[in-house]
Motif scaffolding. Structure first.
Motif, PDB file in Angstrom:
ATOM      1  N   ILE A  85      -3.923  74.979 -34.381  1.00  0.00           N
ATOM      2  CA  ILE A  85      -4.671  76.146 -33.911  1.00  0.00           C
ATOM      3  C   ILE A  85      -4.220  77.434 -34.596  1.00  0.00           C
ATOM      4  N   LEU A  86      -2.913  77.628 -34.712  1.00  0.00           N
ATOM      5  CA  LEU A  86      -2.421  78.866 -35.306  1.00  0.00           C
ATOM      6  C   LEU A  86      -2.233  78.769 -36.816  1.00  0.00           C
ATOM      7  N   GLY A  87      -2.256  77.556 -37.347  1.00  0.00           N
ATOM      8  CA  GLY A  87      -2.176  77.388 -38.793  1.00  0.00           C
ATOM      9  C   GLY A  87      -0.797  77.566 -39.398  1.00  0.00           C
ATOM     10  N   LEU A  88       0.262  77.445 -38.585  1.00  0.00           N
ATOM     11  CA  LEU A  88       1.609  77.560 -39.127  1.00  0.00           C
ATOM     12  C   LEU A  88       1.943  76.333 -39.975  1.00  0.00           C
ATOM     13  N   ASP A  89       2.828  76.524 -40.951  1.00  0.00           N
ATOM     14  CA  ASP A  89       3.259  75.366 -41.736  1.00  0.00           C
ATOM     15  C   ASP A  89       4.258  74.554 -40.910  1.00  0.00           C
ATOM     16  N   TRP A  90       4.555  73.358 -41.375  1.00  0.00           N
ATOM     17  CA  TRP A  90       5.418  72.447 -40.630  1.00  0.00           C
ATOM     18  C   TRP A  90       6.765  73.057 -40.291  1.00  0.00           C
ATOM     19  N   GLU A  91       7.377  73.687 -41.290  1.00  0.00           N
ATOM     20  CA  GLU A  91       8.722  74.227 -41.111  1.00  0.00           C
ATOM     21  C   GLU A  91       8.745  75.283 -40.015  1.00  0.00           C
ATOM     22  N   ALA A  92       7.827  76.236 -40.098  1.00  0.00           N
ATOM     23  CA  ALA A  92       7.768  77.309 -39.107  1.00  0.00           C
ATOM     24  C   ALA A  92       7.419  76.761 -37.730  1.00  0.00           C
ATOM     25  N   ALA A  93       6.486  75.813 -37.694  1.00  0.00           N
ATOM     26  CA  ALA A  93       6.070  75.234 -36.413  1.00  0.00           C
ATOM     27  C   ALA A  93       7.227  74.522 -35.733  1.00  0.00           C
ATOM     28  N   HIS A  94       8.014  73.786 -36.502  1.00  0.00           N
ATOM     29  CA  HIS A  94       9.159  73.079 -35.918  1.00  0.00           C
ATOM     30  C   HIS A  94      10.161  74.072 -35.339  1.00  0.00           C
ATOM     31  N   GLU A  95      10.444  75.127 -36.100  1.00  0.00           N
ATOM     32  CA  GLU A  95      11.415  76.129 -35.654  1.00  0.00           C
ATOM     33  C   GLU A  95      10.956  76.812 -34.368  1.00  0.00           C
ATOM     34  N   ASP A  96       9.682  77.212 -34.329  1.00  0.00           N
ATOM     35  CA  ASP A  96       9.182  77.906 -33.138  1.00  0.00           C
ATOM     36  C   ASP A  96       9.019  76.962 -31.949  1.00  0.00           C
ATOM     37  N   ALA A  97       8.685  75.699 -32.221  1.00  0.00           N
ATOM     38  CA  ALA A  97       8.556  74.723 -31.141  1.00  0.00           C
ATOM     39  C   ALA A  97       9.900  74.492 -30.458  1.00  0.00           C
ATOM     40  N   CYS A  98      10.991  74.648 -31.219  1.00  0.00           N
ATOM     41  CA  CYS A  98      12.330  74.488 -30.637  1.00  0.00           C
ATOM     42  C   CYS A  98      12.597  75.548 -29.571  1.00  0.00           C
ATOM     43  N   PHE A  99      11.968  76.711 -29.706  1.00  0.00           N
ATOM     44  CA  PHE A  99      12.091  77.762 -28.689  1.00  0.00           C
ATOM     45  C   PHE A  99      11.116  77.515 -27.538  1.00  0.00           C
ATOM     46  N   LEU A 100       9.881  77.187 -27.885  1.00  0.00           N
ATOM     47  CA  LEU A 100       8.839  77.018 -26.862  1.00  0.00           C
ATOM     48  C   LEU A 100       9.129  75.855 -25.921  1.00  0.00           C
ATOM     49  N   GLU A 101       9.755  74.800 -26.424  1.00  0.00           N
ATOM     50  CA  GLU A 101       9.987  73.614 -25.594  1.00  0.00           C
ATOM     51  C   GLU A 101      10.852  73.921 -24.380  1.00  0.00           C
ATOM     52  N   HIS A 102      11.658  74.965 -24.452  1.00  0.00           N
ATOM     53  CA  HIS A 102      12.544  75.312 -23.336  1.00  0.00           C
ATOM     54  C   HIS A 102      11.909  76.305 -22.368  1.00  0.00           C
TER      55      HIS A 102
END
Length: 228
Positions: A85-102
């Motif tokens: 949806i937001l079009g982030l690349d894999w690397e950025a998405a993984h990094e931000d998902a590590c914050f969002l998951e908590h």
């Protein structure tokens, strides 16, 4: 509810456990922390009934597995949203998902799943646990490193190593991509590939992190030697 630090450890232990018995040294290497830090954190997890230890072996308890699958679910759904949806690349998405998951509540998680039409896998091809804590079996395939010249295959998943994600994405090695092994250098440890029509070269080490499903195997069947 475990703290973000403990949740990270549970997620790490769960993923490592998919390949066998988990040792503290593996956790330290994966998390990028010292041995004493791992020892102290494992003690906290044990006190909360989330892990058990037998000698140097680390096991998730039933409660630990439930908690770990919940974290994996939130992380992979977050990645799906950030990439699709937001079009982030894999690397950025993984990094931000590590914050969002908590920080993601169950209410937001369910809403995201519905918005994304309940995806089965994350952007890297790994199954997303269900709300009931069930994890679908992964599609059987083989490592790209085991491919033979002339073999055409579809990428079905790649390793979730953060340092590799950006590299693999840049090479076009994403789930759904069609790959053909054009040449291989057994001495140099290099594969020459055709990835959706683009010429790509990767090392055998990288190729081992890409799982493919053969779609049209030529005369060089898997298992027959073709070293050059």
């Amino acid at each position: 509810m475990p703290s973000p630090t403990l949740e990270e450890y549970l997620e790490t232990i769960y993923k490592l456990s998919q390949d066998g018995i988990v040792k503290p040294a593996q956790i330290a290497e994966s998390a990028g922390v010292s041995g004493p830090t791992v020892t102290a954190t494992l003690k906290r997890l044990e006190q909360q009934g989330l892990i058990e230890r037998t000698g140097t072996d680390v096991f998730l308890t039933e409660a630990g597995i439930v908690a770990a699958l919940g974290i994996v679910r939130r992380h992979r759904v977050a990645e799906r949203f950030l990439v699709d949806i937001l079009g982030l690349d894999w690397e950025a998405a993984h990094e931000d998902a590590c914050f969002l998951e908590h920080a993601m509540s169950e209410r937001v998680l369910v809403a995201l799943e519905e918005y994304l039409d309940n995806p089965d896998v994350c952007p890297h091809g790994h199954p997303i646990p269900t709300a009931d804590g069930l994890m679908a079996a992964q599609t059987v395939g083989h490592s790209l490193a085991d491919g033979r010249i002339g073999e055409r295959a579809k990428v079905i998943r790649v390793a979730e190593h953060p340092l590799l994600l950006g590299y693999l994405g840049g090479k076009g090695l994403k789930p759904g991509a069609m790959v053909e092994v054009v040449d291989r250098d057994g001495i140099g440890g290099v594969l020459v590939l055709d990835v959706d029509g683009a010429a790509v070269t990767v090392t055998m080490g990288v190729a081992r992190e890409v799982i493919v499903e053969p779609s049209d195997i030529g005369s060089n069947d898997i298992g027959q030697g073709d070293s050059q």
